[in-house]
Design a protein around this motif. Structure first.
Motif, mmCIF file in Angstrom:
data_model
loop_
_atom_site.group_PDB
_atom_site.id
_atom_site.type_symbol
_atom_site.label_atom_id
_atom_site.label_comp_id
_atom_site.label_asym_id
_atom_site.label_seq_id
_atom_site.Cartn_x
_atom_site.Cartn_y
_atom_site.Cartn_z
ATOM 1 N N PHE A 351 0.863 -1.168 0.000
ATOM 2 C CA PHE A 351 0.000 0.000 0.000
ATOM 3 C C PHE A 351 0.906 1.227 0.000
ATOM 4 O O PHE A 351 1.615 1.474 0.981
ATOM 5 N N HIS A 352 0.932 1.966 -1.119
ATOM 6 C CA HIS A 352 1.861 3.079 -1.272
ATOM 7 C C HIS A 352 1.156 4.415 -1.059
ATOM 8 O O HIS A 352 0.117 4.681 -1.668
ATOM 9 N N LEU A 353 1.735 5.251 -0.222
ATOM 10 C CA LEU A 353 1.226 6.599 0.035
ATOM 11 C C LEU A 353 2.354 7.605 -0.147
ATOM 12 O O LEU A 353 3.526 7.229 -0.230
ATOM 13 N N ALA A 354 1.984 8.871 -0.198
ATOM 14 C CA ALA A 354 3.011 9.895 -0.321
ATOM 15 C C ALA A 354 2.517 11.244 0.160
ATOM 16 O O ALA A 354 1.401 11.653 -0.152
ATOM 17 N N GLY A 355 3.360 11.899 0.944
ATOM 18 C CA GLY A 355 3.220 13.324 1.210
ATOM 19 C C GLY A 355 4.434 13.923 0.532
ATOM 20 O O GLY A 355 4.626 13.768 -0.663
ATOM 21 N N LEU A 356 5.289 14.553 1.305
ATOM 22 C CA LEU A 356 6.588 14.966 0.749
ATOM 23 C C LEU A 356 7.530 13.774 0.676
ATOM 24 O O LEU A 356 8.438 13.732 -0.159
ATOM 25 N N GLU A 357 7.309 12.800 1.558
ATOM 26 C CA GLU A 357 8.091 11.558 1.546
ATOM 27 C C GLU A 357 7.178 10.403 1.157
ATOM 28 O O GLU A 357 5.951 10.487 1.271
ATOM 29 N N ALA A 358 7.781 9.317 0.717
ATOM 30 C CA ALA A 358 7.018 8.129 0.366
ATOM 31 C C ALA A 358 6.793 7.266 1.595
ATOM 32 O O ALA A 358 7.594 7.244 2.520
ATOM 33 N N PHE A 359 5.684 6.534 1.580
ATOM 34 C CA PHE A 359 5.384 5.583 2.660
ATOM 35 C C PHE A 359 4.750 4.356 2.042
ATOM 36 O O PHE A 359 3.816 4.452 1.241
ATOM 37 N N SER A 360 5.257 3.188 2.388
ATOM 38 C CA SER A 360 4.704 1.929 1.887
ATOM 39 C C SER A 360 4.402 1.003 3.037
ATOM 40 O O SER A 360 5.192 0.865 3.976
ATOM 41 N N LEU A 361 3.228 0.376 2.970
ATOM 42 C CA LEU A 361 2.765 -0.509 4.034
ATOM 43 C C LEU A 361 2.680 -1.920 3.492
ATOM 44 O O LEU A 361 2.003 -2.183 2.491
ATOM 45 N N GLU A 362 3.373 -2.840 4.125
ATOM 46 C CA GLU A 362 3.316 -4.250 3.739
ATOM 47 C C GLU A 362 2.014 -4.869 4.197
ATOM 48 O O GLU A 362 1.552 -4.618 5.315
#
Length: 363
Positions: A351-362
């Motif tokens: 599950f990929h998200l993004a603000g100024l940085e990227a965030f991925s949830l397994e």
């Protein structure tokens, strides 16, 4: 379904799947800088005006997109030079042709016409070269530039909440340009030189809206700009965050262009290549501008950098941005010829998200 003229459409429409298949077979070459080539002609105000706009009330020098109407022979000549140098894909001369950017010249009402004619000129050039070598078809990428407004950043340092454009206005402008580019014969729609992700989202929304209206999809290319050595876009996103923000559009290619030369852009190209589940395109500048605003990186030196990128498996489409010429594109086309193209990363279930940085949830 929207009805529109398809007089300049290629006989066989390029589908996203067809372009994807071609990108598994070889690295394709994009053209170089239109603006750099136009500057070499040293055009003056009268040249930009032509006969039709001889009495226009505002200055027109510098309105490069208008040249598709006033100096079409020059634009066609530049297209031919890039095709002769080995380009597989021509970009339309429509970078600033939205109603928003054309407002600077009081020419918003000409936006659709300019986009349509820009695509038609590129279409004609591509068809002429394809007829000579049918085993190497050439394609037209209809360019949607970032506009000269930003939906994410205030132009007034004293009012951080102020915006000089809104999402709906951007969508309307991009919708008109997209439809006109397709009418003119574009094979591909390219969102290019993205510095503000919100602007790009408006462009993507408009493009998908047009596809729904006309009843079919063209391949989409998305290309962002890392503005400096900070490794971020102007609106503050890292390469990974930028990718996460727009991957839902399902472009055939995702890439980077402009601002930096190949040496400084390399780490971000490597990052993008390592995460992208679609194909990767890159068209860097010919180095950084010198004190006179000129680009000094020669064709041989630039091609050497690109050769390494190709050898490392970073590339599917490569070309040049500011400062590049047919000489650069010829050298690049020679060094990538026969090199195995990059293969996209397998689809993940993260599950990929993004603000100024990227965030991925397994999962």
């Amino acid at each position: 379904m929207t009805e529109f003229s398809a007089a300049h459409q290629p006989r066989t429409r390029l589908t996203p799947a067809a372009l994807a298949q071609l990108l598994t077979e070889r690295i394709l070459v994009l053209d170089g800088a239109m603006g750099t080539m136009i500057q070499a002609y040293q055009l003056q105000e009268a040249d930009y005006r032509g006969e039709e706009f001889a009495n226009w009330p505002s200055d027109l020098k510098g309105n490069n997109d208008l040249l598709v109407l006033t100096q079409p022979k020059i634009i066609s000549e530049i297209h031919h030079k890039y095709l002769a140098a080995g380009a597989d894909i021509l970009e339309t001369n429509s970078f600033n042709a939205t109603t928003i950017a054309m407002a600077d010249y009081d020419m918003s009402h000409l936006s659709a016409r300019i986009n349509r004619e820009a695509a038609a000129l590129a279409r004609k050039a591509c068809d002429e070269f394809t007829a000579l070598t049918p085993d190497k078809p050439r394609y037209v990428a209809g360019v949607l530039g970032p506009t000269n407004r930003t939906a994410s950043i205030s132009p007034d340092v004293n009012d951080p909440g102020y915006r000089n454009i809104d999402f709906d206005t951007l969508v309307a402008a991009y919708h008109e340009s997209t439809l006109a580019l397709i009418e003119g014969g574009a094979d591909i729609i390219m969102l290019e030189t993205i510095f503000d992700t919100l602007n790009a989202k408006a462009a993507a929304f408009a493009v998908l809206q047009v596809f729904d209206e006309i009843g079919y999809k063209l391949p989409v290319m998305i290309s962002g700009t890392i503005t400096d050595a900070s490794g971020r876009t102007l609106s503050g996103q890292t390469t990974e965050a930028f990718y996460n923000s727009l991957a839902h559009v399902e472009p055939v290619t995702f890439g980077l262009n402009c601002a930096l030369g190949p040496d400084l852009l390399r780490p971000y190209v490597e990052t993008l290549s390592g995460i992208s589940e679609c194909y990767v395109s890159v068209h860097p500048n010919a180095g950084l501008p010198n004190e006179f605003g000129e680009y000094d990186l020669g064709a041989v030196e630039m091609a050497a950098e690109i050769k390494d990128w190709a050898a490392q498996g970073f590339l599917n489409i490569v070309g040049g941005c500011c400062g590049t010429t047919p000489e650069h594109i010829k050298a690049i086309s020679e060094v990538v010829a026969g090199v195995k193209p990059r293969q996209p990363k397998p689809k993940s279930h993260q599950f990929h998200l993004a603000g100024l940085e990227a965030f991925s949830l397994e999962w």
